[in-house]
Design a protein around this motif. Structure first.
Motif, PDB file in Angstrom:
ATOM      1  N   GLY A   1       0.765  -1.097   0.163  1.00 52.92           N
ATOM      2  CA  GLY A   1      -0.275   0.278  -0.232  1.00 52.92           C
ATOM      3  C   GLY A   1       0.650   1.518  -0.063  1.00 52.92           C
ATOM      4  N   PRO A   2       0.436   2.671  -0.267  1.00 55.37           N
ATOM      5  CA  PRO A   2       0.799   3.299  -0.164  1.00 55.37           C
ATOM      6  C   PRO A   2       1.681   3.828   1.592  1.00 55.37           C
ATOM      7  N   VAL A   3       3.346   4.819   1.147  1.00 54.32           N
ATOM      8  CA  VAL A   3       3.588   5.153   2.494  1.00 54.32           C
ATOM      9  C   VAL A   3       4.319   6.708   1.681  1.00 54.32           C
ATOM     10  N   LEU A   4       3.929   7.258   3.051  1.00 58.41           N
ATOM     11  CA  LEU A   4       3.816   8.836   2.621  1.00 58.41           C
ATOM     12  C   LEU A   4       5.174   8.879   3.872  1.00 58.41           C
ATOM     13  N   THR A   5       6.092   9.080   3.836  1.00 58.54           N
ATOM     14  CA  THR A   5       7.429  10.035   5.043  1.00 58.54           C
ATOM     15  C   THR A   5       7.601  11.202   5.257  1.00 58.54           C
ATOM     16  N   VAL A   6       7.412  11.745   6.075  1.00 58.40           N
ATOM     17  CA  VAL A   6       8.437  13.403   6.342  1.00 58.40           C
ATOM     18  C   VAL A   6       9.124  13.159   7.007  1.00 58.40           C
ATOM     19  N   THR A   7       9.983  13.322   6.708  1.00 57.92           N
ATOM     20  CA  THR A   7      11.302  13.721   6.963  1.00 57.92           C
ATOM     21  C   THR A   7      12.122  15.378   7.562  1.00 57.92           C
ATOM     22  N   ASP A   8      12.692  15.260   8.961  1.00 53.34           N
ATOM     23  CA  ASP A   8      13.307  17.361   9.034  1.00 53.34           C
ATOM     24  C   ASP A   8      14.736  16.986   9.335  1.00 53.34           C
ATOM     25  N   THR A   9      14.952  17.788   9.455  1.00 54.10           N
ATOM     26  CA  THR A   9      16.170  18.206   9.789  1.00 54.10           C
ATOM     27  C   THR A   9      16.491  19.314  10.883  1.00 54.10           C
ATOM     28  N   GLY A  10      15.667  18.947  12.202  1.00 56.20           N
ATOM     29  CA  GLY A  10      14.862  19.658  12.741  1.00 56.20           C
ATOM     30  C   GLY A  10      15.406  19.436  14.342  1.00 56.20           C
ATOM     31  N   ILE A  11      14.670  19.587  15.747  1.00 54.57           N
ATOM     32  CA  ILE A  11      15.269  20.014  16.802  1.00 54.57           C
ATOM     33  C   ILE A  11      15.715  18.240  17.393  1.00 54.57           C
ATOM     34  N   GLY A  12      14.542  18.202  16.814  1.00 63.57           N
ATOM     35  CA  GLY A  12      14.777  16.583  17.198  1.00 63.57           C
ATOM     36  C   GLY A  12      13.624  16.057  18.953  1.00 63.57           C
ATOM     37  N   ILE A  13      12.870  15.052  18.541  1.00 62.64           N
ATOM     38  CA  ILE A  13      12.330  14.718  19.642  1.00 62.64           C
ATOM     39  C   ILE A  13      12.958  13.966  21.066  1.00 62.64           C
ATOM     40  N   PRO A  14      13.275  14.405  22.424  1.00 65.13           N
ATOM     41  CA  PRO A  14      14.146  13.275  22.869  1.00 65.13           C
ATOM     42  C   PRO A  14      13.289  11.949  23.203  1.00 65.13           C
ATOM     43  N   PRO A  15      14.078  10.916  23.543  1.00 67.54           N
ATOM     44  CA  PRO A  15      13.616   9.504  23.734  1.00 67.54           C
ATOM     45  C   PRO A  15      12.858   9.666  24.621  1.00 67.54           C
ATOM     46  N   GLU A  16      12.895   9.889  25.968  1.00 61.43           N
ATOM     47  CA  GLU A  16      11.673   9.498  26.751  1.00 61.43           C
ATOM     48  C   GLU A  16      10.577  10.129  26.319  1.00 61.43           C
ATOM     49  N   ALA A  17      10.605  11.274  25.333  1.00 66.17           N
ATOM     50  CA  ALA A  17       8.731  11.891  25.226  1.00 66.17           C
ATOM     51  C   ALA A  17       8.382  11.611  23.838  1.00 66.17           C
TER      52      ALA A  17
END
Length: 590
Positions: free
Chosen positions: A514-530
């Protein structure tokens, strides 16, 4: 000659593992085999003599049969494994028995003795069979056989005199001697082997009992109590002594288990079963075979009056013949376990009640948010409507400052209205009342449109947004407008959390699944605990809040709800300070 023949054959056959002679059944096999072999050679010998005319078949058969049979029965055990390690007689007893055998054999077979005196050697050989290893008996019997044959060969002994007194043929002497040896061999070997089997069985039983006693004694934290059919204690192990305070010698053979049970509890159980308040209250279901064993909690009352709650299993005890001989109770002290279980049950009930109150509070919050959102939408719509009227009707009369203020009112009003709409949408999704269109549409077109909405913000901050979609349509079934909203949310978030000059890539592929949509950025990211809380309502990652990036924490929960309504999945991978990737997977249309 027969003996020499037998020894040679045994030595040749038994060069490897020697057959065992350890039970009466083994000796009976020897008897049957020896008889068959002796009868065979006797028949052949008798036929040969009769045909040659040198004698009669009967006399030859008799002589050969008895001589061969006695030789085999007396000497065959020498070639077999005859061992019995359980005999306890010592050297003095062996010396006494051997001395008596020699004396009785010598004096018992003097010419002037009567025939019955010759049987005095029987009990002496039985003594040897019962008290000494079997090979000693074999040697003594073989020696006795040689003694008797030598006497008879030289015309001496009781049997020669008896034959002469009876006026029988001299050949009868040999037959009589061999019959005596056969009788002695059968008697002695059967007694010896039976005694050996008994000794082994006794030793095995003793070893089993010692092993069982060791097991029972080592169970010092478990009470093991056995009673007979009358309820008298027969076994009371160390664990029972520690648990109840009585020594085994104080209760075994004299006391009943009722002395360490709560009488009220016994009476209650007896009333439930409709039996007398005694031993029957414990064993009724086992005695009547309603159950093979019964597990039940009982209260033990120790000698010092302390009380213990025990889990006890009661089962039948049967003797070797299968007869019912008593009952066995195995009890474990579960006082602490039950107390812990009670505390845990109370804690779980408290947690359940707390969870129910939290659920009710959460429902109240949802109802409040939904109600407030409905109430806010009407005045916000009016504010925006009046703002548009002012801008359209009085634009020429308003100076630049007034027009700037009206513009801010409109911008913040629309932002407030979007928040209200998000709250209402999320409430409907969670309540299951949200509806969407179910029709085919081109997902690639929705991705292009949705990714184009945040373009002005991206251009203002020099964030490069790349949209990669297939040249051909990517068909899916669902609500095209809501999927555009999802793409706008994901790309908008990527732009918002990416520093100036960064990059965002929205890529759509059409796989077999089926279709796969990915949105990737070079931003600040998310901590693992969040990450586990990222799709919760109103939740914002700590680094986003610390950076002062605005947001309501509603976009991702709405996006996840929309994707799941389309029977798809929304997942996220991120590394703080590096960037984030959201992946949307949708099913292929049927």
């Amino acid at each position: 000659g027969n003996a020499a023949e037998l020894m040679v054959v045994c030595a040749w056959i038994c060069r490897g593992a020697r057959p065992a002679l350890s039970a009466p059944v083994d000796f009976w096999r020897v008897v049957v085999g020896a008889t068959a072999g002796a009868a065979t050679i006797a028949a052949i010998g008798g036929a040969a003599i009769a045909l040659s005319g040198d004698g009669t078949f009967g006399a030859t058969f008799q002589a050969v049969l008895t001589s061969h049979l006695s030789a085999v029965l007396v000497l065959a055990p020498l070639g077999l494994r005859c061992r019995n390690p359980y005999r306890l007689a010592g050297a003095p007893e062996l010396g006494a028995q051997l001395g008596l055998l020699i004396v009785c054999s010598w004096f018992g077979f003097l010419p002037e003795q009567s025939l019955p005196v010759g049987f005095v050697v029987f009990p002496l050989l039985v003594w040897a069979a019962m008290r000494f290893p079997l090979w000693i008996t074999v040697v003594e019997l073989a020696a006795l056989g040689c003694f008797l044959v030598l006497h008879a060969t030289h015309g001496r002994g009781l049997y020669v005199i008896a034959v002469e007194d009876a006026g029988l043929a001299p050949g009868v002497v040999a037959t009589l001697v061999h019959l005596v040896l056969i009788s002695v061999a059968v008697t002695v070997y059967m007694v010896g082997l039976s005694t050996a089997a008994r000794d082994r069985a006794h030793a095995e039983v003793l070893a089993s009992r010692l092993h069982l006693d060791a097991i029972i004694s080592s169970a010092n934290r478990t009470a093991i109590i056995q009673v007979d059919l009358d309820g008298t204690v027969q076994v009371f192990n160390e664990g029972a002594s520690r648990m109840l305070g009585w020594r085994a010698d104080e209760v075994v053979g004299t006391a009943s288990p009722l002395i360490f049970h709560d009488p009220d509890e016994v009476a209650t159980r007896a009333a439930e079963l409709g039996v007398p308040a005694g031993l029957e209250a414990f064993v009724h279901r086992v005695r009547t075979r309603e159950a093979d064993a019964e597990r039940r909690d009982w209260t033990f009352v120790a000698r010092d009056g302390s009380r213990r709650l025990v889990a006890m299993v009661i089962s039948r005890v049967e003797g070797a013949d299968g007869a019912h001989v008593g009952y066995l109770g195995i009890a474990e002290d579960v006082t602490a376990d039950r107390e812990v279980a009670t505390v845990l049950a109370e804690a779980l009930e408290h947690q359940r009640a707390l969870a129910e109150r939290l659920r009710e509070a959460d429902q109240l919050k949802d109802d409040f948010v939904s109600s407030v959102s409905h109430e806010l939408r009407t005045p916000m719509t009016s504010v925006l409507g009046y703002t548009e009227i002012l801008q359209d009707s009085y634009a020429d009369t308003l100076d630049a400052d007034a027009q700037m203020l009206l513009g801010r009112i409109e911008t913040n009003g629309r932002r407030m209205l979007d928040i209200v709409e998000d709250l209402l949408t999320l409430s409907r999704i969670q309540a299951g009342t949200w509806t969407m269109e179910e029709r085919p549409f081109d997902l690639s077109l929705s991705v292009r449109r949705g990714a184009g909405v945040p373009a002005p913000q991206a251009d203002a901050r020099r964030v490069h947004v790349t949209v990669a979609v297939p040249d051909r349509p990517v068909p899916v079934v669902g609500d095209a407008r809501e999927m555009e909203r999802v793409v706008t949310n994901l790309v908008g978030n990527a732009v918002k959390f990416t520093p100036d000059g960064g990059a965002v890539v929205a890529s759509l592929t059409d796989s077999e699944q089926g279709p796969v949509l990915t949105v990737t950025d070079t931003g600040i990211g998310i901590p693992p605990e969040a990450l586990p809380q990222l799709f919760d309502r109103f939740y914002r990652a700590p680094n986003a809040a610390a950076a002062g990036i605005p947001g309501t924490g509603l976009g991702l929960p709405i996006a996840k709800g929309v994707i799941e309504r389309h029977r798809g999945t929304l997942t996220v991978e991120s590394e703080a300070g590096v960037g984030t990737t959201f992946e949307v997977r949708l099913p292929r249309p049927a």
